[in-house]
Scaffold this motif. Structure first.
Motif, PDB file in Angstrom:
ATOM      1  N   GLN A 146       8.183 -66.976  49.838  1.00 47.03           N
ATOM      2  CA  GLN A 146       8.347 -68.225  49.116  1.00 47.03           C
ATOM      3  C   GLN A 146       8.210 -67.938  47.619  1.00 47.03           C
ATOM      4  N   ILE A 147       9.153 -68.441  46.864  1.00 41.31           N
ATOM      5  CA  ILE A 147       9.141 -68.264  45.412  1.00 41.31           C
ATOM      6  C   ILE A 147       8.802 -69.600  44.793  1.00 41.31           C
ATOM      7  N   LYS A 148       7.761 -69.593  43.986  1.00 40.57           N
ATOM      8  CA  LYS A 148       7.324 -70.821  43.357  1.00 40.57           C
ATOM      9  C   LYS A 148       8.262 -71.179  42.213  1.00 40.57           C
ATOM     10  N   VAL A 149       8.708 -72.389  42.230  1.00 39.84           N
ATOM     11  CA  VAL A 149       9.606 -72.860  41.182  1.00 39.84           C
ATOM     12  C   VAL A 149       8.771 -73.643  40.177  1.00 39.84           C
ATOM     13  N   LYS A 150       8.826 -73.186  38.929  1.00 36.95           N
ATOM     14  CA  LYS A 150       8.076 -73.880  37.876  1.00 36.95           C
ATOM     15  C   LYS A 150       8.958 -74.970  37.288  1.00 36.95           C
ATOM     16  N   VAL A 151       8.356 -76.076  37.087  1.00 35.69           N
ATOM     17  CA  VAL A 151       9.068 -77.174  36.456  1.00 35.69           C
ATOM     18  C   VAL A 151       8.975 -76.959  34.958  1.00 35.69           C
ATOM     19  N   GLY A 152      10.047 -77.209  34.234  1.00 39.19           N
ATOM     20  CA  GLY A 152      10.078 -76.940  32.790  1.00 39.19           C
ATOM     21  C   GLY A 152       9.140 -77.836  32.010  1.00 39.19           C
TER      22      GLY A 152
END
Length: 166
Positions: A146-152
């Motif tokens: 799982q790759i964590k997606v950072k919110v801008g």
């Protein structure tokens, strides 16, 4: 008056398959060297298997009631999982007059081709109350990551902070 009927090839195939099954059963019972009564007790069978997968394992659950643990053999060879076993006919001291024997006896072999994602060195088999469970662990590289997606959010907050100060 002409009547049209719809041709359904699958219905005809199913009918033909039923007839072939009846003929096979007739030949097996009539021409078995043991005779029709003994043929019922010596036929081999294939126990039902459920196979499911999660992110860490592939699990097989096989129903094998009435089979001793010592009569079950589980092997992996050349990416093939093979389960072999035998349900022996129960011969009691007192003679019983069977009218019908529906439980299947004899030996069985079930084979399954394993995907390359299975770690064949990490296999566990458990037998409890007639249920054989085989758990095949997946290789580490086959497990999903799982790759964590950072919110801008950081850049947005900086821009807002600059806008208020200005």
């Amino acid at each position: 008056m002409t009547v049209l009927t719809r041709w359904e090839p699958f219905r005809e195939f199913s009918t033909m398959q039923d007839r072939m099954n009846r003929m096979n059963r007739l030949f097996r019972e009539s021409y078995s060297p043991e005779g029709p009564e003994e043929a019922l007790t010596t036929t081999s069978f294939a126990p039902p298997v459920d196979i499911y997968e999660d992110e860490h394992n592939i699990t097989l659950k096989m129903e094998v009631p009435g089979i001793d643990e010592k009569d079950i053999d589980v092997r992996i060879e050349n990416s093939t999982l093979t389960v072999h076993g035998e349900r022996k006919f129960e011969k009691e001291e007192k003679e019983e007059n069977f009218r019908r024997v529906e439980r299947q006896y004899g030996s069985f072999t079930r084979s399954f081709t394993l995907p390359s994602s299975v770690d064949t060195e990490n296999v566990h088999a458990n037998y409890d109350k007639g249920l054989l469970e085989i758990r095949l662990a997946k290789k580490a590289e086959a497990k999903p990551k799982q790759i964590k997606v950072k919110v801008g959010g950081e850049k947005t907050l900086e821009a807002k902070a600059h806008g208020k100060a200005a």
